[in-house]
Design an enzyme around this catalytic site. Structure first.
Site, PDB file in Angstrom:
ATOM      1  N   TYR A 141       0.817  -1.220   0.000  1.00 10.03           N
ATOM      2  CA  TYR A 141       0.000   0.000   0.000  1.00 10.03           C
ATOM      3  C   TYR A 141       0.851   1.270   0.000  1.00 10.03           C
ATOM      4  CZ  TYR A 141      -4.019  -2.978   1.155  1.00 10.03           C
ATOM      5  OH  TYR A 141      -4.994  -3.941   1.140  1.00 10.03           O
ATOM      6  N   LYS A 190       3.610 -15.275   2.487  1.00  4.95           N
ATOM      7  CA  LYS A 190       3.493 -16.004   1.214  1.00  4.95           C
ATOM      8  C   LYS A 190       4.917 -16.296   0.752  1.00  4.95           C
ATOM      9  CE  LYS A 190       1.092 -17.555  -2.321  1.00  4.95           C
ATOM     10  NZ  LYS A 190       0.351 -18.821  -2.224  1.00  4.95           N
ATOM     11  N   ASP A 223      -2.793 -18.163   1.872  1.00  9.13           N
ATOM     12  CA  ASP A 223      -3.924 -18.852   1.230  1.00  9.13           C
ATOM     13  C   ASP A 223      -4.475 -19.943   2.146  1.00  9.13           C
ATOM     14  OD1 ASP A 223      -1.363 -19.778   0.736  1.00  9.13           O
ATOM     15  OD2 ASP A 223      -1.806 -20.635  -1.216  1.00  9.13           O
ATOM     16  N   ASP A 247      -5.281  -6.853   5.864  1.00  9.31           N
ATOM     17  CA  ASP A 247      -6.503  -6.149   5.445  1.00  9.31           C
ATOM     18  C   ASP A 247      -7.593  -7.171   5.100  1.00  9.31           C
ATOM     19  OD1 ASP A 247      -8.265  -4.249   4.594  1.00  9.31           O
ATOM     20  OD2 ASP A 247      -7.119  -3.603   2.848  1.00  9.31           O
TER      21      ASP A 247
END
Ligand code: NAD
Length: 357
Positions: A141, A190, A223, A247
């Protein structure tokens, strides 16, 4: 204790719920002999109307000079014009930046009395008690972004960047919190795909091993976490993750308890005041009708006492008062499931009465 608390009511139902939040803090001050000096300042759409700025400098100065901040919510259709020079939400982003609030804490707790409100089966959600730490001022972001020419037209890019220091400070906060809870931290990344996640994992593992050997630690890919949150939410204690993953995961998790009106959050920096607010918005559809649920704001006030003022007993008293009021069957319209409901101020009266004993 003497404490200087800034109130930022904001727009829509913000002023209705913050007024009740102030009463709850006053009840705590009176029961425990504290002196809380509380002052209101403008933020959001009303500040645009009155000052042409969603975060006037005087509000920033008051926040910086305070011990803690309690915010209602900002925004509403009146300020939604896409051509407008500024928007209420810009005030919120700016105050987070000004105060360097890099950690967003969101507790996800189910209430036995309301467990039927969850879209998930009771046996899956009952007993869920997770504290999320989402990094708030870094990651994709805030990385470099833009567009450039491409043979097919153009391409867009957003860089995801995290530094060692940014990862260390949020992991430490999460680990400290775990020590006061069930003593478990789960870091979500990840790392099988993203280099930035590989650094995240390396730093998190080092901090946890070297500085918090007493805290249990594990790692889950984002995930898989999306799946585990829905399938086995009770198995998590403290979860720490980056801005983007946090988020999405915290919004998914906010559905576990089934009601938006009961979820508080805190945004904290290394030092200086923390910002505490309910996670819901300004609810323009019910603003001014006196029916908003103030409980998330009361629980945000409890977080303020616990994290910024280190008043753990006082925080627990608010949480117990909310639980007792729900247990006694009192409901605002949003959680009444069609049964009888009480107003925002009646809910305030009941919780204040519980606190005052
Ligand atoms: P919202 O959270 O304001 O409302 C969603 C639904 O939940 C509405 O039906 C509302 O009536 C209900 N609701 C929310 N809080 C409630 C409460 N305390 N008691 C009872 N019912 C409640 O979300 P939205 O409608 O998408 O957004 C409205 C405005 O709020 C927008 O301008 C948005 O940008 C803004 N917003 C602000 C914040 C913030 O200030 N932190 C967060 C989210 C949205």
């Amino acid at each position: 204790m003497d404490a200087n608390i800034v109130l930022l009511p904001g727009d829509g139902i913000g002023p209705e719920i913050v007024t009740q939040g102030q009463r709850v803090l006053e009840a705590i001050a009176s029961r425990f002999g504290h002196n809380f000096v509380m002052s209101e300042h403008p933020i959001g759409g009303n500040a645009i109307d009155d000052f042409g700025d969603p975060l006037p400098q005087a509000t920033i100065d008051a926040c910086k000079a305070s011990d803690a901040i309690l915010l209602g919510a900002v925004g509403g259709p009146k300020w939604d014009d896409p051509a407008a020079k500024t928007r209420p939400e810009a005030g919120l982003l700016k105050i987070r930046q000004e105060l360097q609030l890099f950690a967003n804490l969101r507790p996800i707790q189910t209430w036995d009395e309301l467990v039927d409100a969850s879209p998930l089966k009771t046996e899956i959600v009952a007993g869920t008690d997770i504290l999320f730490f989402r990094e708030l001022t870094g990651g994709v972001y805030f990385g470099d972004s833009g567009r450039r020419e491409h043979s097919s037209g153009e391409e867009a890019y957003c860089e995801m960047v995290y530094s060692t220091g940014e990862i260390e400070r949020i992991v430490r906060l999460a680990a400290e919190a775990a020590r006061g809870r069930q003593g478990r931290v789960t870091s979500v990344d990840k790392a099988n795909v993203l280099e930035v996640s590989r650094l995240w994992r390396q730093v998190a593992e080092r901090v946890m091993k070297e500085e918090y050997p007493d805290v249990e630690y594990d790692v889950v890919l984002v995930d898989a976490m999306a799946m585990h949150l829905i399938a086995r939410p009770k198995t998590f204690d403290v979860v720490v993750t980056g801005n983007l993953f946090g988020d999405i995961l915290t919004d998914a998790a906010s559905m576990l308890p089934g009601s938006l009106g009961l979820l508080p959050s805190a945004s904290l920096g290394s030092d200086g005041p923390g910002l505490y607010e309910p996670i819901h918005g300004s609810a323009p559809d019910i603003a001014g009708r006196g029916i908003a649920n103030p409980l998330a704001t009361f629980l945000a006030a409890a977080m303020l006492l616990r994290h910024s003022l280190k008043l753990n007993e006082e925080a627990s008293v608010i949480e117990a008062a909310v639980a007792a009021t729900l247990k006694a069957g009192h409901r605002t319209a949003d959680i009444a499931s069609g049964g009888s409901s009480i107003s925002t101020s009646e809910m305030g009266d009941l919780v204040v009465a519980q606190i005052s004993g």
